[in-house]
Design a protein around this motif. Structure first.
Motif, PDB file in Angstrom:
ATOM      1  N   GLU A  99      56.486  23.126  -2.724  1.00 15.19           N
ATOM      2  CA  GLU A  99      55.141  22.928  -3.266  1.00 15.19           C
ATOM      3  C   GLU A  99      54.509  24.260  -3.680  1.00 15.19           C
ATOM      4  OE1 GLU A  99      54.040  18.911  -0.634  1.00 15.19           O
ATOM      5  OE2 GLU A  99      53.144  20.866  -0.160  1.00 15.19           O
ATOM      6  N   ALA A 100      54.777  25.312  -2.884  1.00 17.26           N
ATOM      7  CA  ALA A 100      54.231  26.627  -3.213  1.00 17.26           C
ATOM      8  C   ALA A 100      54.811  27.152  -4.526  1.00 17.26           C
ATOM      9  CB  ALA A 100      54.521  27.609  -2.075  1.00 17.26           C
ATOM     10  N   ALA A 101      56.120  26.954  -4.717  1.00 19.31           N
ATOM     11  CA  ALA A 101      56.754  27.396  -5.961  1.00 19.31           C
ATOM     12  C   ALA A 101      56.176  26.643  -7.157  1.00 19.31           C
ATOM     13  CB  ALA A 101      58.264  27.168  -5.870  1.00 19.31           C
ATOM     14  N   HIS A 102      55.921  25.360  -6.956  1.00 13.33           N
ATOM     15  CA  HIS A 102      55.330  24.561  -8.040  1.00 13.33           C
ATOM     16  C   HIS A 102      53.933  25.072  -8.405  1.00 13.33           C
ATOM     17  CE1 HIS A 102      54.559  21.022 -10.500  1.00 13.33           C
ATOM     18  NE2 HIS A 102      53.422  20.836  -9.835  1.00 13.33           N
ATOM     19  N   GLU A 103      53.134  25.372  -7.397  1.00  8.16           N
ATOM     20  CA  GLU A 103      51.784  25.882  -7.640  1.00  8.16           C
ATOM     21  C   GLU A 103      51.816  27.244  -8.320  1.00  8.16           C
ATOM     22  OE1 GLU A 103      48.838  24.472  -7.339  1.00  8.16           O
ATOM     23  OE2 GLU A 103      49.856  22.608  -6.808  1.00  8.16           O
ATOM     24  N   GLN A 104      52.782  28.081  -7.917  1.00  3.48           N
ATOM     25  CA  GLN A 104      52.894  29.405  -8.519  1.00  3.48           C
ATOM     26  C   GLN A 104      53.233  29.292 -10.012  1.00  3.48           C
ATOM     27  OE1 GLN A 104      55.820  31.911  -6.696  1.00  3.48           O
ATOM     28  NE2 GLN A 104      55.145  33.744  -7.733  1.00  3.48           N
ATOM     29  N   THR A 105      54.141  28.385 -10.340  1.00  3.60           N
ATOM     30  CA  THR A 105      54.506  28.171 -11.736  1.00  3.60           C
ATOM     31  C   THR A 105      53.308  27.676 -12.539  1.00  3.60           C
ATOM     32  OG1 THR A 105      56.772  27.636 -11.091  1.00  3.60           O
ATOM     33  CG2 THR A 105      56.058  26.902 -13.259  1.00  3.60           C
ATOM     34  N   LYS A 106      52.540  26.785 -11.931  1.00  7.41           N
ATOM     35  CA  LYS A 106      51.366  26.241 -12.613  1.00  7.41           C
ATOM     36  C   LYS A 106      50.320  27.333 -12.869  1.00  7.41           C
ATOM     37  CE  LYS A 106      48.136  22.347 -12.316  1.00  7.41           C
ATOM     38  NZ  LYS A 106      47.703  21.179 -11.493  1.00  7.41           N
ATOM     39  N   CYS A 107      50.148  28.227 -11.896  1.00 10.47           N
ATOM     40  CA  CYS A 107      49.186  29.333 -12.063  1.00 10.47           C
ATOM     41  C   CYS A 107      49.599  30.265 -13.203  1.00 10.47           C
ATOM     42  CB  CYS A 107      49.059  30.115 -10.756  1.00 10.47           C
ATOM     43  SG  CYS A 107      48.188  29.217  -9.450  1.00 10.47           S
ATOM     44  N   LYS A 108      50.898  30.577 -13.273  1.00  8.17           N
ATOM     45  CA  LYS A 108      51.373  31.446 -14.356  1.00  8.17           C
ATOM     46  C   LYS A 108      51.172  30.787 -15.718  1.00  8.17           C
ATOM     47  CE  LYS A 108      54.832  33.974 -11.663  1.00  8.17           C
ATOM     48  NZ  LYS A 108      56.276  34.283 -11.512  1.00  8.17           N
ATOM     49  N   MET A 109      51.422  29.475 -15.769  1.00  5.88           N
ATOM     50  CA  MET A 109      51.236  28.755 -17.029  1.00  5.88           C
ATOM     51  C   MET A 109      49.764  28.758 -17.440  1.00  5.88           C
ATOM     52  SD  MET A 109      52.256  24.824 -17.988  1.00  5.88           S
ATOM     53  CE  MET A 109      53.988  25.112 -17.619  1.00  5.88           C
ATOM     54  N   LEU A 110      48.873  28.583 -16.457  1.00  2.57           N
ATOM     55  CA  LEU A 110      47.433  28.574 -16.749  1.00  2.57           C
ATOM     56  C   LEU A 110      46.983  29.940 -17.269  1.00  2.57           C
ATOM     57  CD1 LEU A 110      44.740  27.080 -16.684  1.00  2.57           C
ATOM     58  CD2 LEU A 110      44.487  27.803 -14.282  1.00  2.57           C
ATOM     59  N   GLU A 111      47.537  30.999 -16.685  1.00  2.99           N
ATOM     60  CA  GLU A 111      47.181  32.353 -17.132  1.00  2.99           C
ATOM     61  C   GLU A 111      47.628  32.570 -18.579  1.00  2.99           C
ATOM     62  OE1 GLU A 111      48.141  37.023 -15.902  1.00  2.99           O
ATOM     63  OE2 GLU A 111      48.710  35.360 -14.582  1.00  2.99           O
ATOM     64  N   THR A 112      48.855  32.133 -18.891  1.00  5.36           N
ATOM     65  CA  THR A 112      49.369  32.278 -20.253  1.00  5.36           C
ATOM     66  C   THR A 112      48.546  31.453 -21.236  1.00  5.36           C
ATOM     67  OG1 THR A 112      51.596  32.604 -19.380  1.00  5.36           O
ATOM     68  CG2 THR A 112      51.409  32.009 -21.695  1.00  5.36           C
ATOM     69  N   TYR A 113      48.182  30.256 -20.818  1.00  2.31           N
ATOM     70  CA  TYR A 113      47.382  29.362 -21.673  1.00  2.31           C
ATOM     71  C   TYR A 113      46.030  30.005 -21.991  1.00  2.31           C
ATOM     72  CZ  TYR A 113      44.642  25.233 -22.995  1.00  2.31           C
ATOM     73  OH  TYR A 113      43.857  24.339 -23.642  1.00  2.31           O
ATOM     74  N   THR A 114      45.395  30.603 -20.984  1.00  2.04           N
ATOM     75  CA  THR A 114      44.084  31.234 -21.177  1.00  2.04           C
ATOM     76  C   THR A 114      44.176  32.429 -22.127  1.00  2.04           C
ATOM     77  OG1 THR A 114      43.433  30.544 -18.948  1.00  2.04           O
ATOM     78  CG2 THR A 114      42.124  32.267 -19.990  1.00  2.04           C
ATOM     79  N   GLN A 115      45.219  33.263 -21.908  1.00  3.35           N
ATOM     80  CA  GLN A 115      45.385  34.432 -22.772  1.00  3.35           C
ATOM     81  C   GLN A 115      45.616  34.022 -24.222  1.00  3.35           C
ATOM     82  OE1 GLN A 115      48.560  36.641 -21.015  1.00  3.35           O
ATOM     83  NE2 GLN A 115      47.281  37.500 -19.357  1.00  3.35           N
ATOM     84  N   LEU A 116      46.464  33.019 -24.414  1.00  2.00           N
ATOM     85  CA  LEU A 116      46.771  32.572 -25.766  1.00  2.00           C
ATOM     86  C   LEU A 116      45.547  31.940 -26.431  1.00  2.00           C
ATOM     87  CD1 LEU A 116      49.000  32.276 -27.869  1.00  2.00           C
ATOM     88  CD2 LEU A 116      49.590  30.069 -26.857  1.00  2.00           C
TER      89      LEU A 116
END
Length: 322
Positions: free
Chosen positions: A274-291
């Motif tokens: 579950e932690a790995a899943h949340e970490q992946t989601k956080c990275k995706m959210l960061e990329t989405y915001t930057q883009l």
């Protein structure tokens, strides 16, 4: 597809054939569980000496499992068949669509199934535990891969060689009923052993009751040697009872520790996933915001289309309900 809830503890112990196994037509002969390796070979003819040997192929393993399933589903004869008659029918079913040079006799099929049965039930228990840890977020193939990893970890890195056979029987009514009977018989055996232990303790406790007054006076008057021998025997019994109770308490404590460690290991694996899943989601959210915030006025039509497509894909992954 149905999933049976049986643990490796329920299925993995080496034991004699149970009534459920006899009902399904399994052999009474003691057969060594060798993991049913892919390169196992057998004599073509058991009644004559020969150097010719016939290796089991993946397709032939599947054919054997299918014959076992189809024969046991017979609405008339079903599981009421005697062992020998049952395997005669399985042999007929197996050889029906087998070329002459690859046909096998009844004993060869029984031996192959008996050797495959324990690894199949053990792996089924491992798969059920994997399903408990990763109940969501994984496809069926991914879940099976996790079960294979767990199997290798529990068997010194050795791979499970009967996955093709397990996929044939898995989810079938006959296999599910067989697994359920094994679990039920395991529970009955555990309960019977517990009751027997209680009876033995009661009998032994009875030996410690004080001697009657008349008997004590008689032995004091003229049977000192017999009294000493009886006293010595009682002392030995007391020590035996004390040691037995201590050993039983230690075994029960060890079982509790092992179960607790197993539960903690499963929970830790689930938390890690579950932690790995949340970490992946956080990275995706960061990329989405930057883009999303990056200026795009100077982008040409193709680059702008790719940017919008990427934003839309990430938005659906991050906010599926919006």
């Amino acid at each position: 597809m149905n999933r049976s809830s049986v643990s490796p503890i329920d299925l993995g112990a080496t034991r004699t054939h149970s009534p459920a196994e006899e009902e399904d037509g399994l052999s009474h002969d003691a057969v060594k569980d060798v993991g049913a390796e892919e390169d196992e070979s057998i004599n073509v003819d058991d009644d004559a000496r020969t150097d010719k040997r016939l290796n089991w192929t993946v397709e032939e393993d599947k054919q054997l499992a299918s014959a076992w399933l189809r024969n046991s589903k017979d609405p008339v004869d079903g599981n009421g068949k005697k062992v020998e008659r049952y395997w005669e029918d399985v042999t007929t079913e197996y050889n029906k669509n087998t070329e002459t040079s690859r046909k096998r006799n009844r004993n060869q099929l029984k031996i192959r199934w008996d050797r495959s049965r324990k690894p199949l039930t053990d792996f089924h228990g491992v798969w059920v535990n994997a399903d408990r840890v990763w109940q969501s977020g994984m496809s069926d193939d991914q879940l099976t891969d996790k079960a294979l990893e767990m199997w290798a970890g529990q068997n010194s890195g050795k791979a499970f060689h009967l996955l093709h056979m397990w996929k044939v029987v898995r989810g079938q009514q006959k296999w599910s009923a067989y697994i359920a009977r094994l679990k039920k018989e395991k529970e009955k055996s555990t309960k019977a052993n517990s009751n027997l232990s209680a009876v033995v303790n009661l009998d032994l406790d009875g030996e410690k009751r004080p001697m009657g007054q008349k008997k004590a006076k008689k032995e004091l008057k003229g049977n000192k040697k017999g009294n000493d021998a009886l006293s010595n025997l009682n002392n030995k019994f007391d020590k035996f009872i004390e040691a037995s109770n201590k050993n039983r308490a230690e075994r029960e404590k060890m079982i509790e520790i092992q179960q607790s460690l197993a539960d903690k290991k499963i929970e830790a694996a689930k938390i890690s996933h579950e932690a790995a899943h949340e970490q992946t989601k956080c990275k995706m959210l960061e990329t989405y915001t930057q883009l999303l915030l990056t200026p795009h006025d100077q982008l040409n039509a193709d680059a702008l289309a790719e940017r919008n497509l990427a934003l839309e894909s990430m938005r659906l992954a991050l906010f599926p309900n919006n």
